[in-house]
Design a protein around this motif. Structure first.
Motif, short mmCIF file in Angstrom:
data_model
loop_
_atom_site.label_atom_id
_atom_site.label_comp_id
_atom_site.label_asym_id
_atom_site.label_seq_id
_atom_site.Cartn_x
_atom_site.Cartn_y
_atom_site.Cartn_z
N ASP A 25 -49.32 3.59 15.73
CA ASP A 25 -49.70 2.56 14.76
C ASP A 25 -49.98 3.12 13.36
O ASP A 25 -50.73 2.52 12.59
CB ASP A 25 -50.90 1.75 15.26
CG ASP A 25 -51.06 0.42 14.52
OD1 ASP A 25 -50.03 -0.23 14.26
OD2 ASP A 25 -52.20 0.05 14.17
N LYS A 81 -44.72 -4.18 10.20
CA LYS A 81 -45.82 -4.12 9.23
C LYS A 81 -45.88 -5.40 8.40
O LYS A 81 -46.98 -5.95 8.16
CB LYS A 81 -45.65 -2.92 8.30
CG LYS A 81 -46.81 -2.74 7.31
CD LYS A 81 -46.62 -1.51 6.45
CE LYS A 81 -47.84 -1.32 5.55
NZ LYS A 81 -48.16 -2.47 4.71
N LYS A 129 -47.24 -8.33 10.57
CA LYS A 129 -48.66 -8.14 10.87
C LYS A 129 -49.51 -8.42 9.63
O LYS A 129 -50.54 -9.09 9.70
CB LYS A 129 -48.90 -6.71 11.36
CG LYS A 129 -50.33 -6.43 11.79
CD LYS A 129 -50.49 -4.98 12.24
CE LYS A 129 -51.94 -4.67 12.56
NZ LYS A 129 -52.14 -3.25 12.92
N ASN A 132 -52.35 -11.30 9.16
CA ASN A 132 -53.73 -11.01 8.74
C ASN A 132 -54.13 -11.85 7.53
O ASN A 132 -55.25 -12.36 7.45
CB ASN A 132 -53.87 -9.53 8.41
CG ASN A 132 -53.73 -8.64 9.64
OD1 ASN A 132 -53.78 -9.12 10.76
ND2 ASN A 132 -53.56 -7.35 9.43
N TYR A 163 -48.15 -13.61 14.35
CA TYR A 163 -48.44 -12.58 15.33
C TYR A 163 -47.48 -12.65 16.51
O TYR A 163 -47.05 -11.62 17.05
CB TYR A 163 -49.88 -12.71 15.84
CG TYR A 163 -50.94 -12.34 14.81
CD1 TYR A 163 -50.76 -11.25 13.96
CD2 TYR A 163 -52.13 -13.07 14.72
CE1 TYR A 163 -51.74 -10.91 13.02
CE2 TYR A 163 -53.11 -12.74 13.79
CZ TYR A 163 -52.91 -11.66 12.95
OH TYR A 163 -53.87 -11.32 12.03
N ALA A 181 -44.24 -11.12 15.43
CA ALA A 181 -44.38 -9.67 15.35
C ALA A 181 -44.29 -9.03 16.74
O ALA A 181 -43.69 -7.97 16.91
CB ALA A 181 -45.71 -9.31 14.69
N THR A 213 -49.42 -0.84 18.63
CA THR A 213 -49.39 -1.91 17.63
C THR A 213 -49.40 -3.27 18.32
O THR A 213 -50.10 -4.20 17.87
CB THR A 213 -48.14 -1.78 16.75
OG1 THR A 213 -48.17 -0.51 16.08
CG2 THR A 213 -48.10 -2.88 15.69
N ASN A 214 -48.66 -3.40 19.39
CA ASN A 214 -48.63 -4.68 20.11
C ASN A 214 -49.99 -5.01 20.73
O ASN A 214 -50.36 -6.19 20.82
CB ASN A 214 -47.55 -4.65 21.19
CG ASN A 214 -46.14 -4.73 20.60
OD1 ASN A 214 -45.98 -5.06 19.43
ND2 ASN A 214 -45.15 -4.42 21.39
N LEU A 243 -51.82 -6.57 18.00
CA LEU A 243 -51.29 -7.90 17.73
C LEU A 243 -51.79 -8.91 18.77
O LEU A 243 -52.15 -10.04 18.42
CB LEU A 243 -49.77 -7.87 17.72
CG LEU A 243 -49.13 -7.16 16.51
CD1 LEU A 243 -47.63 -6.93 16.76
CD2 LEU A 243 -49.33 -7.97 15.24
N ASN A 283 -55.39 -9.60 17.97
CA ASN A 283 -55.46 -10.48 16.79
C ASN A 283 -55.13 -11.92 17.16
O ASN A 283 -55.79 -12.87 16.73
CB ASN A 283 -54.51 -9.98 15.70
CG ASN A 283 -55.00 -8.72 15.03
OD1 ASN A 283 -56.06 -8.19 15.37
ND2 ASN A 283 -54.24 -8.21 14.08
#
Length: 510
Positions: A240, A273, A276, A280, A295, A298, A308-309, A312, A315
């Motif tokens: 990440d 990126k 994401k 955000n 999200y 992504a 990274t997932n 996500l 989030n």
């Protein structure tokens, strides 16, 4: 390696300690009387013998220098190139050694050790097919050469593992590929291609420090190696660190513009990126549905990017909790934890959702996991609160028994008691079956018990705070619901049930 690269081809002076271990010179074709006079040959031999002495002492750098002097003095001697090739092999410089070994056999095609060294260099560099041809040439010259036969078997082993690894990579069985590469690197320690494939599979397995180490070792030797740059970027991408990863992918593409893997990874990294960041931004602006959509988009970009997932999913779980979709939020947090079981934020988010849905045992389990990992005062308090709610949940829910909200007023509690007490009073069910009478009597008692606690401010406060009421001297087992009922409805004679027909009652107050 030692057998093909470790012996020199010319005998040293008799006084040398290692004379007996060094083979006799390859006689025919070593010198050209037309090109070299006797004095030059003696000088070259002196340099060679000094090189042999340093070689025997394992001072390969000095041995290399003296073999080079011998070559400069007498450039048409195959054994000098052979000796320098052996020295370079001991120094791990197989590509340079390959050039010397090939030069030695150009001068003398019957030079067995030259062919062996060429084959060993090819094999060490990962070219097993070329190595096989060299060893087969030795067997043509000497069909009983055991070393050539063994090296030929080694080359065939490398080819077999290469074939297996290629198939396993297509099947995404990366552990098997790493196993195969470890086996072939025993025979081909200088092969960057094998090392890169191993490093890429280590990265895909989430073993990032190992993958980084392999790639960094190659870059120290060759800073322009596009494959190694790609693997470095891949590790950062999967950890990440997307911005840094993009820098390595771009650098790899500068070195090799047609590097397909670096091109795809760079495109995915930039897209991930961007999505994401947009998600955000939407979340901060309170646009939760848009954040949810971004999200979700992504998450579809690269299923292999676990770290990274995981963020996500967490989030999106936060978004779902804002939208009061708590079951979906719990599912998202669970997916995040499945991808990264060290992700504290996902545990905290899921635990809060469990608290909000009164799944207190699950909340306690998550908070315990968090506190075991990070023993902070905040985490300790969260665990304590969850444990208290769990304890409270296992008691009778007096609010539920009366059918009122936890914030009900005193009047609301009284009205609820009146309604429930009359509904479950034993006299009302005197004509019912014994089983129903017993059940209604139990409910009548619970209603009185609930009213006793919730109508008394001090008892209510202790109950709401989770204290054990029996530990405070309140033994509910000795409770008499009829006394509460009589007191509430005005004492003896203040209330009675009278029948107006089968199954029908009306209430009479005095």
């Amino acid at each position: 390696m030692a057998a093909a690269g470790g012996d020199c081809d010319v005998i040293m002076a008799p006084a040398a300690a290692v004379a007996a271990s060094i083979p006799h010179p390859e006689a025919p074709g070593m010198f050209s009387d037309e090109d070299e006079d006797a004095g030059t040959r003696r000088e070259a031999e002196s340099f060679k013998e000094q090189g042999n002495a340093f070689y025997a002492k394992k001072d390969y750098n000095e041995a290399y220098n003296y073999y080079t002097k011998a070559i400069d003095t007498c450039p048409n001697n195959a054994s000098y190139y052979g000796n320098r090739a052996a020295t370079l092999m001991m120094l791990g410089k197989f590509r340079e050694a390959l050039g010397d070994a090939q030069q030695s056999i150009r001068m003398d095609d019957s030079f067995l050790r030259g062919h062996l060294r060429e084959g060993k260099c090819h094999l060490s560099l990962g070219n097993a097919m070329a190595a096989s041809r060299c060893f087969q040439r030795v067997l043509e010259l000497d069909c009983n050469n055991a070393q050539a036969q063994q090296e030929l078997n080694n080359a065939r082993t490398v080819l077999e593992y290469e074939k297996i690894a290629e198939a396993d990579f297509e099947k995404r069985d990366f552990r098997k590929v790493v196993f195969c590469m470890d086996r072939v690197l025993e025979f081909a320690p200088a092969c960057h291609r094998f090392k890169i494939l191993k490093a890429e599979c280590l990265a895909l397995l989430g073993r990032y420090p190992e993958a980084q180490s392999v790639a960094s070792d190659i870059l120290r030797i060759d800073a322009t190696n596009a494959d190694a740059l790609y693997v470095r970027g891949l590790c950062l991408y999967y950890e990440d660190c997307i911005e840094k990863a993009v820098q390595f992918f771009v650098q790899a593409l500068r070195m090799a513009p047609d590097h397909d893997k670096a091109c795809i990874a760079c495109r995915n990294a930039k897209a991930l990126k961007a999505k994401k960041d947009d998600g955000n931004k939407a979340f901060k602006e309170g646009n939760y549905q848009l954040a949810f959509d971004l999200y979700t988009e992504a998450l579809a970009i690269d299923p292999n990017n676990r770290k990274t997932n995981a963020k996500l999913y967490c989030n999106r779980g936060t978004v779902n909790s804002k939208l009061r979709k708590l079951d979906e939020a719990i599912e998202d947090c669970t997916n995040a934890i499945r991808l990264d079981d060290t992700y504290i934020k996902a545990y905290l988010r899921r635990a809060q959702c469990y608290m909000d849905t009164e799944q207190f045992e699950d909340a306690v389990r998550d908070y315990e996991k968090v506190y075991q990992t990070e023993k902070t005062k905040e985490h300790k308090q969260l665990l304590k609160n969850a444990q208290m709610e769990l304890k409270k949940s296992k008691r009778k829910d007096y609010y539920k028994i009366l059918g009122v909200d936890k914030n009900a007023s005193e009047d609301e509690i009284k009205k609820a008691y009146r309604k429930r007490a009359l509904m479950h009073h034993p006299d009302r069910h005197s004509g019912a079956s014994a089983e129903i009478q017993k059940e209604e009597e139990k409910k009548f008692k619970e209603v009185g018990e609930a009213f006793t606690i919730l109508s008394d401010p001090k008892k209510k406060a202790r109950y709401d705070s989770g204290q054990d009421l029996e530990e405070d001297g309140m033994n509910m087992g000795d409770f008499d619901a009829n006394n509460i009922f009589k007191a509430f409805f005005g004492g003896p004679g203040g209330f009675s049930f009278e029948a107006s027909g089968p199954g029908n009652f009306y209430f009479q107050f005095g």
